[in-house]
Design a protein around this motif. Structure first.
Motif, mmCIF file in Angstrom:
data_model
loop_
_atom_site.group_PDB
_atom_site.id
_atom_site.type_symbol
_atom_site.label_atom_id
_atom_site.label_comp_id
_atom_site.label_asym_id
_atom_site.label_seq_id
_atom_site.Cartn_x
_atom_site.Cartn_y
_atom_site.Cartn_z
ATOM 1 N N GLN A 140 28.600 1.113 135.744
ATOM 2 C CA GLN A 140 27.583 1.225 134.696
ATOM 3 C C GLN A 140 26.752 2.480 134.940
ATOM 4 O O GLN A 140 26.132 2.626 135.989
ATOM 5 C CB GLN A 140 26.714 -0.030 134.747
ATOM 6 C CG GLN A 140 25.548 -0.025 133.791
ATOM 7 C CD GLN A 140 24.800 -1.348 133.838
ATOM 8 O OE1 GLN A 140 25.328 -2.375 133.446
ATOM 9 N NE2 GLN A 140 23.582 -1.329 134.338
ATOM 10 N N ALA B 136 22.294 2.262 130.288
ATOM 11 C CA ALA B 136 22.146 1.268 129.218
ATOM 12 C C ALA B 136 20.810 1.541 128.580
ATOM 13 O O ALA B 136 19.781 1.482 129.249
ATOM 14 C CB ALA B 136 22.217 -0.151 129.759
ATOM 15 N N PRO C 200 18.479 0.620 125.272
ATOM 16 C CA PRO C 200 18.280 -0.077 124.000
ATOM 17 C C PRO C 200 17.585 0.823 122.997
ATOM 18 O O PRO C 200 16.705 1.600 123.356
ATOM 19 C CB PRO C 200 17.368 -1.236 124.390
ATOM 20 C CG PRO C 200 16.652 -0.783 125.615
ATOM 21 C CD PRO C 200 17.550 0.189 126.317
ATOM 22 N N THR D 123 22.296 -1.503 121.618
ATOM 23 C CA THR D 123 22.145 -1.042 122.993
ATOM 24 C C THR D 123 23.257 -0.040 123.280
ATOM 25 O O THR D 123 24.432 -0.349 123.096
ATOM 26 C CB THR D 123 22.232 -2.221 123.982
ATOM 27 O OG1 THR D 123 21.174 -3.129 123.694
ATOM 28 C CG2 THR D 123 22.085 -1.737 125.415
ATOM 29 N N LEU E 134 25.524 1.734 125.653
ATOM 30 C CA LEU E 134 26.052 1.495 126.994
ATOM 31 C C LEU E 134 27.015 2.612 127.372
ATOM 32 O O LEU E 134 27.869 2.998 126.572
ATOM 33 C CB LEU E 134 26.815 0.172 127.023
ATOM 34 C CG LEU E 134 26.021 -1.081 126.668
ATOM 35 C CD1 LEU E 134 26.970 -2.244 126.372
ATOM 36 C CD2 LEU E 134 25.072 -1.450 127.800
ATOM 37 N N TYR F 20 29.696 3.742 130.499
ATOM 38 C CA TYR F 20 30.385 3.370 131.737
ATOM 39 C C TYR F 20 31.303 4.501 132.178
ATOM 40 O O TYR F 20 31.959 5.136 131.341
ATOM 41 C CB TYR F 20 31.245 2.123 131.527
ATOM 42 C CG TYR F 20 30.465 0.912 131.101
ATOM 43 C CD1 TYR F 20 29.892 0.080 132.046
ATOM 44 C CD2 TYR F 20 30.281 0.614 129.755
ATOM 45 C CE1 TYR F 20 29.148 -1.032 131.661
ATOM 46 C CE2 TYR F 20 29.539 -0.489 129.365
ATOM 47 C CZ TYR F 20 28.981 -1.313 130.305
ATOM 48 O OH TYR F 20 28.252 -2.393 129.936
ATOM 49 N N PRO G 58 29.764 -4.748 134.244
ATOM 50 C CA PRO G 58 30.736 -3.672 134.043
ATOM 51 C C PRO G 58 32.104 -4.044 134.602
ATOM 52 O O PRO G 58 32.598 -3.416 135.533
ATOM 53 C CB PRO G 58 30.110 -2.491 134.784
ATOM 54 C CG PRO G 58 29.306 -3.117 135.873
ATOM 55 C CD PRO G 58 28.797 -4.419 135.309
ATOM 56 N N GLN H 86 18.177 -8.333 118.364
ATOM 57 C CA GLN H 86 18.098 -7.841 119.734
ATOM 58 C C GLN H 86 16.642 -7.838 120.173
ATOM 59 O O GLN H 86 15.807 -7.178 119.563
ATOM 60 C CB GLN H 86 18.688 -6.433 119.773
ATOM 61 C CG GLN H 86 18.588 -5.740 121.105
ATOM 62 C CD GLN H 86 19.294 -4.392 121.076
ATOM 63 O OE1 GLN H 86 20.512 -4.312 120.995
ATOM 64 N NE2 GLN H 86 18.528 -3.317 121.128
ATOM 65 N N ALA I 253 16.880 -5.279 126.099
ATOM 66 C CA ALA I 253 18.066 -4.853 126.857
ATOM 67 C C ALA I 253 17.541 -4.095 128.050
ATOM 68 O O ALA I 253 16.851 -3.093 127.902
ATOM 69 C CB ALA I 253 18.977 -3.981 126.017
ATOM 70 N N PRO J 30 18.679 -2.539 131.713
ATOM 71 C CA PRO J 30 19.692 -2.294 132.730
ATOM 72 C C PRO J 30 19.110 -2.487 134.124
ATOM 73 O O PRO J 30 17.951 -2.152 134.371
ATOM 74 C CB PRO J 30 20.051 -0.817 132.519
ATOM 75 C CG PRO J 30 18.850 -0.204 131.875
ATOM 76 C CD PRO J 30 18.158 -1.298 131.113
ATOM 77 N N THR K 176 23.588 -5.208 132.759
ATOM 78 C CA THR K 176 22.571 -5.022 131.725
ATOM 79 C C THR K 176 22.141 -6.398 131.231
ATOM 80 O O THR K 176 22.972 -7.200 130.811
ATOM 81 C CB THR K 176 23.118 -4.198 130.549
ATOM 82 O OG1 THR K 176 23.504 -2.908 131.033
ATOM 83 C CG2 THR K 176 22.055 -4.007 129.473
ATOM 84 N N LEU L 94 20.693 -8.630 128.609
ATOM 85 C CA LEU L 94 20.532 -8.603 127.156
ATOM 86 C C LEU L 94 19.905 -9.903 126.675
ATOM 87 O O LEU L 94 20.323 -10.981 127.100
ATOM 88 C CB LEU L 94 21.902 -8.450 126.485
ATOM 89 C CG LEU L 94 22.706 -7.197 126.851
ATOM 90 C CD1 LEU L 94 24.160 -7.355 126.432
ATOM 91 C CD2 LEU L 94 22.102 -5.964 126.193
#
Lengths: 206, 206
Positions: free
Chosen positions: A187, A190, A192, A197, A199, A201, B165, B187, B190, B192, B197, B199
């Protein structure tokens, strides 16, 4: 840093990136999945959807995905869907390599997009895209099956996913058939925003 | 604010919360999914896994999920798996309502956990849990099928998902069979951490 190979998609919380059939592409769920991006100024201008739009962090993220991209790769299905939907000034402004069995001369569009049709497989398309991209990154634009082919071949360095607060229940899953034994993820980020959100990776081979 | 009904699970990026068969529960993928929580001090102490552990934001989030919970609801499969795995001092420290066809007297454990066996369905179990929880929240503890039953019945207010992840490729999906036409999500947060993460979504009925 060497150029990266990445994809960037919107995904529902339950893992879908598209409805089952193309006819549903303007259906409620897909619009809910994509609505965050349709509001962004950069996206609207690029797709000739009209003036205005948001200029906040979501817009920056959309623009950055375009700016970093020196060339794109896409599958035949995405090209076929886009060929008649994109504006004349296609929204890539770089070379695009289409993986297909169709033999066809390069198709140059106003605004810097040229579609090249590659008949000898995904690795060749990526090699050509890397060459064309120079210092910039290569985006595996889609569709989902093409993205997964590249992921499973170990050719993707980074996943960029806008995770939307939407449930599909059915449709096309981004990771259906992923070679989970091969792909390890780290990760990276992340973030929002008000609607999704974002993300990121990094891929590590096992 | 009235008490909330929530669930809190770890989910892989491709939407799985458990391997296909219980025998794989200690397999590599599941450990990768769960490793963030096994390192947390609160979780370790609560499950009697040994001293020490991390005390950062992940630990706060784990502890908060326990602190807010005044009663839990779980399915029979989760209870059966846990009955012999949990320490004598079961890790709930509140009443737990088990949805089951088995008729059985309440089972009181040291440390404040009492298991009540509910034979008349999920709504009854939730009603009893709300009553027992008072001002605190009710956690639908699991497993996945039970969580989904409550979601599809419109009885869950909040989703709490630690998105890891990790790619599973196969197994038990949290949202397999979700009634997507019913559940709209907003939402809420969020966040991390170094490994996952966190959520949070609020459920809005359509």
């Amino acid at each position: 840093m060497a150029a990266q190979v990445f994809f960037s998609v919107s995904m529902s919380l339950d893992g879908f990136i598209a409805p089952e059939s193309p006819e549903e592409l303007m259906g409620r769920q897909w619009m809910e999945l994509q609505q965050w991006v349709f509001r962004q100024r950069h996206f609207r201008e690029n797709l000739k959807l009209g003036k205005g739009g948001e200029e906040g962090r979501d817009n920056d993220i959309v623009r950055e995905a375009y700016r970093r991209t020196g060339a794109s790769v896409m599958g035949k299905r995405m090209f076929d869907a886009g060929e008649h939907a994109w504006p004349d000034e296609a929204p890539f402004h770089t070379p695009v390599f289409v993986v297909t069995r169709e033999q066809r001369d390069p198709w140059e569009r106003p605004g810097g997009t040229t579609f090249h049709f590659v008949n000898d497989g995904i690795e060749s398309a990526l090699d050509q895209a890397r060459e064309a991209a120079g210092d910039r990154d290569v985006r595996i634009a889609g569709g989902g099956a093409t993205i997964l082919e590249y992921v499973n071949a170990g050719l993707v360095d980074e996943f960029s996913i806008a995770l939307a607060p939407v449930l599909f229940g059915a449709g096309i899953r981004l990771f259906e058939g992923v070679d989970a034994a091969r792909v390890a993820l780290e990760q990276v980020r992340a973030e929002p925003s008000s609607r999704v959100t974002h993300l990121t990776y990094a891929v590590r081979e096992r």
